[in-house]
Write an enzyme that holds these catalytic residues in place. Structure first.
Site, PDB file in Angstrom:
ATOM      1  N   ASP A  78       0.906  -1.143   0.000  1.00 48.78           N
ATOM      2  CA  ASP A  78       0.000   0.000   0.000  1.00 48.78           C
ATOM      3  C   ASP A  78       0.940   1.185   0.000  1.00 48.78           C
ATOM      4  OD1 ASP A  78      -1.440   2.293   0.976  1.00 48.78           O
ATOM      5  OD2 ASP A  78      -3.068   0.930   1.456  1.00 48.78           O
ATOM      6  N   HIS A  79       1.063   1.842  -1.157  1.00 53.52           N
ATOM      7  CA  HIS A  79       2.179   2.799  -1.265  1.00 53.52           C
ATOM      8  C   HIS A  79       2.044   3.975  -0.296  1.00 53.52           C
ATOM      9  CE1 HIS A  79      -0.370   5.168  -4.025  1.00 53.52           C
ATOM     10  NE2 HIS A  79       0.458   6.169  -3.789  1.00 53.52           N
ATOM     11  N   HIS A 118      -5.707   2.912   1.123  1.00 56.26           N
ATOM     12  CA  HIS A 118      -4.912   4.036   1.640  1.00 56.26           C
ATOM     13  C   HIS A 118      -5.586   4.775   2.802  1.00 56.26           C
ATOM     14  CE1 HIS A 118      -2.924   3.145  -2.013  1.00 56.26           C
ATOM     15  NE2 HIS A 118      -3.533   3.989  -2.796  1.00 56.26           N
TER      16      HIS A 118
HETATM   17  C1  BG6 Z   1      -3.455   4.936  -6.372  1.00 57.09           C
HETATM   18  C2  BG6 Z   1      -4.792   5.041  -7.061  1.00 57.09           C
HETATM   19  O1  BG6 Z   1      -3.426   3.844  -5.497  1.00 57.09           O
HETATM   20  O2  BG6 Z   1      -3.207   6.127  -5.643  1.00 57.09           O
HETATM   21  C3  BG6 Z   1      -4.860   6.260  -7.946  1.00 57.09           C
HETATM   22  O3  BG6 Z   1      -5.032   3.870  -7.822  1.00 57.09           O
HETATM   23  C4  BG6 Z   1      -4.485   7.497  -7.182  1.00 57.09           C
HETATM   24  O4  BG6 Z   1      -6.145   6.413  -8.528  1.00 57.09           O
HETATM   25  C5  BG6 Z   1      -3.170   7.295  -6.454  1.00 57.09           C
HETATM   26  O5  BG6 Z   1      -4.386   8.577  -8.083  1.00 57.09           O
HETATM   27  C6  BG6 Z   1      -2.864   8.462  -5.549  1.00 57.09           C
HETATM   28  O6  BG6 Z   1      -1.564   8.299  -5.068  1.00 57.09           O
HETATM   29  P1  BG6 Z   1      -0.714   9.551  -4.612  1.00 57.09           P
HETATM   30  O7  BG6 Z   1       0.539   8.966  -4.061  1.00 57.09           O
HETATM   31  O8  BG6 Z   1      -0.502  10.386  -5.835  1.00 57.09           O
HETATM   32  O9  BG6 Z   1      -1.554  10.268  -3.605  1.00 57.09           O
END
Ligand code: BG6
Length: 525
Positions: A215-216, A278
């Site tokens: 989960d990045h 997230h």
């Molecule tokens: C991803 C989603 O997990 O997270 C995207 O699939 C989203 O739709 C993105 O834009 C948002 O990531 P960050 O790091 O740019 O907030």
């Protein structure tokens, strides 16, 4: 034994060119903090896809740039496309040049490319996995030591089960003396049942401690800082409960639309795309009990407890705790942008939500009675991810106030952009009258620390190579997360009403205001 597919000139370079900065003549980088990292061959399945191009390959380069990769490191791209080592290296060079957060240093990039190989194969073809197994064996041989294996599934989720089964078929699921670690991207399933089915499929071949569900958001510095703020400072913990906290708002707003991802997004929607993973992870970190050590299972035990303490809504409660929306055309900055239904490849009658707002509760001693408001959406007024913790008003104002009473204190973790933490306090405006105005005490990463934060993927890839699963989602968490959103998905699927509309560039549908209890209001975007 199969014929060698490592050309001798590359094999020589591989054994001679460690990626540590000392050998690359970068003494400055030597001073950087290095944590021990296992010697590893990393295989990216789906290496020619969008995620690899935009995130993974640039992240690996940035780790090389920092001197953070292990000395013995190889990268193998595996995908269906008909590339060879050289043409894949060209693709990788482009990915790094376009998306690396730092300008690539030619000597670092070249050294990394020399360690990079490509296997063209199908995910359901055992013979192609055998080719991969042979190459991995040879890289071990040239490294002069058994390397750990990291398999990164950057494929469409439909292939997760297939790839893992194939790893098992050719004996790559396990390795004597070193570890096999498998990284799975989201989405893990489409709902609770499919997530359970996938988890079963994965765990038929692998042990849970080999699986790294990414989960990045958990790799973002600012997200990890939630734990530091809570548990490294004694001033927050005493007020971290329903006695002092009125409510919490978690916002993940994006100004971008769905880009070219209609195929994925229209079957996912905002709830699956951001809330199920997230946003609820942010909530769990914010609300969990202090673990006695920051080890993988202790942290994940505490997060899982919070998620399990959140009552999943009943079908009949959904309309009262969740609002879905879809953007119509509008203006973002100076650009006029189309509505969701006008985006290419989106069915003109799609009911997929591009905005979701929800109210959750946590039924435990610490949090009972505190509403948690979550909202996320595409094509909103601006990109911002933040957690705002609003405290209760003071019980009694002892002095005469002229004008409005002071607004309650608010603690805001800004995850992105302008990463930082701010606390709003009521302060007296200078002068004879007692007038109170909110002022901000602010900590900003950019000004307090001179080094730029690493990209989330850099941190997470490194953690996998260190065998540290703290920032990855455990199987029970995934299922608890789906349990919370499943009733909402089911209700929306059955509801004939269209999602509420909001104009691109706005703060979302007005209907979301109905979720707020008491005097609470959404923070302006
Ligand atoms: C991803 C989603 O997990 O997270 C995207 O699939 C989203 O739709 C993105 O834009 C948002 O990531 P960050 O790091 O740019 O907030």
């Amino acid at each position: 034994m199969a014929e060698s597919i490592v050309p001798p000139e590359i094999a020589d370079r591989q054994s001679e060119t460690p990626l540590r900065p000392a050998a690359l003549g970068n003494p400055l980088a030597e001073a950087l903090e290095h944590t021990p990292v296992d010697p590893t061959t990393m295989v990216i399945f789906g290496a020619t896809g969008d995620l690899a191009h935009r995130k993974l390959l640039p992240a690996v380069y940035n780790l090389a740039h920092e001197g953070a990769l292990p000395e013995r490191f190889n990268l193998i791209g595996f995908a269906f496309e008909d590339y060879d080592d050289d043409s894949f290296r060209t693709l990788m060079r482009q990915a790094v040049e376009e998306h690396s957060r730092r300008a690539p240093k030619p000597e670092v990039l070249e050294a990394l490319l020399h360690r990079t190989r490509y296997v063209s194969g199908k995910f359901d073809e055992t013979a192609d996995f055998q080719t991969l197994a042979n190459l991995l064996g040879e890289l071990d041989l040239y490294a002069d030591e058994p390397l750990h294996h990291m398999f990164y599934l950057a494929t469409s989720p439909t292939f997760f089960g297939t790839v893992i089964r194939q790893l098992g078929e050719v004996g790559l699921e396990d390795k004597a003396d070193t570890s096999v670690r498998v990284v799975i991207e989201k989405p893990i399933g489409q709902d609770l049942d499919s997530a359970r089915a996938l988890n079963r499929e994965v765990l038929e071949v692998l042990d849970e401690d080999q699986v790294y569900r990414i989960d990045h958001y958990l790799g973002k510095e600012t997200v990890q800082n939630i734990l530091a703020f809570r548990f490294a400072n004694s001033m927050f913990e005493p007020i971290w409960n329903s006695n002092y906290i009125d409510h919490v708002q978690i916002t993940a707003a994006e100004d971008l639309g769905i880009g070219t991802r209609a195929g994925y997004y229209d079957s996912a929607g905002a709830l699956r795309d951001l809330v199920q993973n997230h946003m609820l992870q942010l909530l769990a970190l914010l609300c969990m009990e202090p673990p006695n050590a920051l080890t993988a299972n202790k942290v994940r035990d505490e997060k899982a407890k919070v998620l399990r303490a959140m009552p999943a809504p009943l079908f009949s409660e959904v309309s009262d705790m969740a609002v879905r929306g879809q953007y119509t055309s509008g203006t973002i900055g100076s650009d006029t942008v189309p509505g969701y239904l006008e985006e290419s490849d989106v069915p003109s009658d799609s009911k997929t939500e591009t905005y979701a707002a929800l109210r959750f509760e946590i039924s435990n001693w610490r949090w009972a009675g505190v509403p948690f408001y979550l909202r996320t959406g595409k094509r909103l007024a601006r990109k911002v991810t933040e957690i705002a913790v609003q405290l209760k008003p003071v019980p009694h104002l002892a002095f005469q106030i002229h004008g409005e009473p002071p607004p309650p204190n608010e603690l805001v973790f800004t995850i992105q952009p302008n990463e930082g933490v701010s606390i709003s306090l009521g302060a007296k405006i200078p002068g004879a009258k007692t007038r109170i105005r909110p002022v901000n005490m602010q900590f900003q990463y950019g000004t307090s620390f001179s080094s730029a934060s690493p990209e989330a993927y850099e941190r997470l890839i490194l953690d996998v190579m260190r065998g540290d699963a703290t920032l990855f989602t455990r199987v029970d968490e995934v299922e608890a997360l789906w349990e919370l959103v499943d009733p909402v998905l089911a209700f929306w699927a059955a509801d004939p009403a269209r999602p509420a509309q909001y104009a691109a560039g706005s703060s979302g549908p007005a209907e979301a205001d109905s979720l707020m209890h008491g005097d609470a209001k959404w923070r302006p975007l």
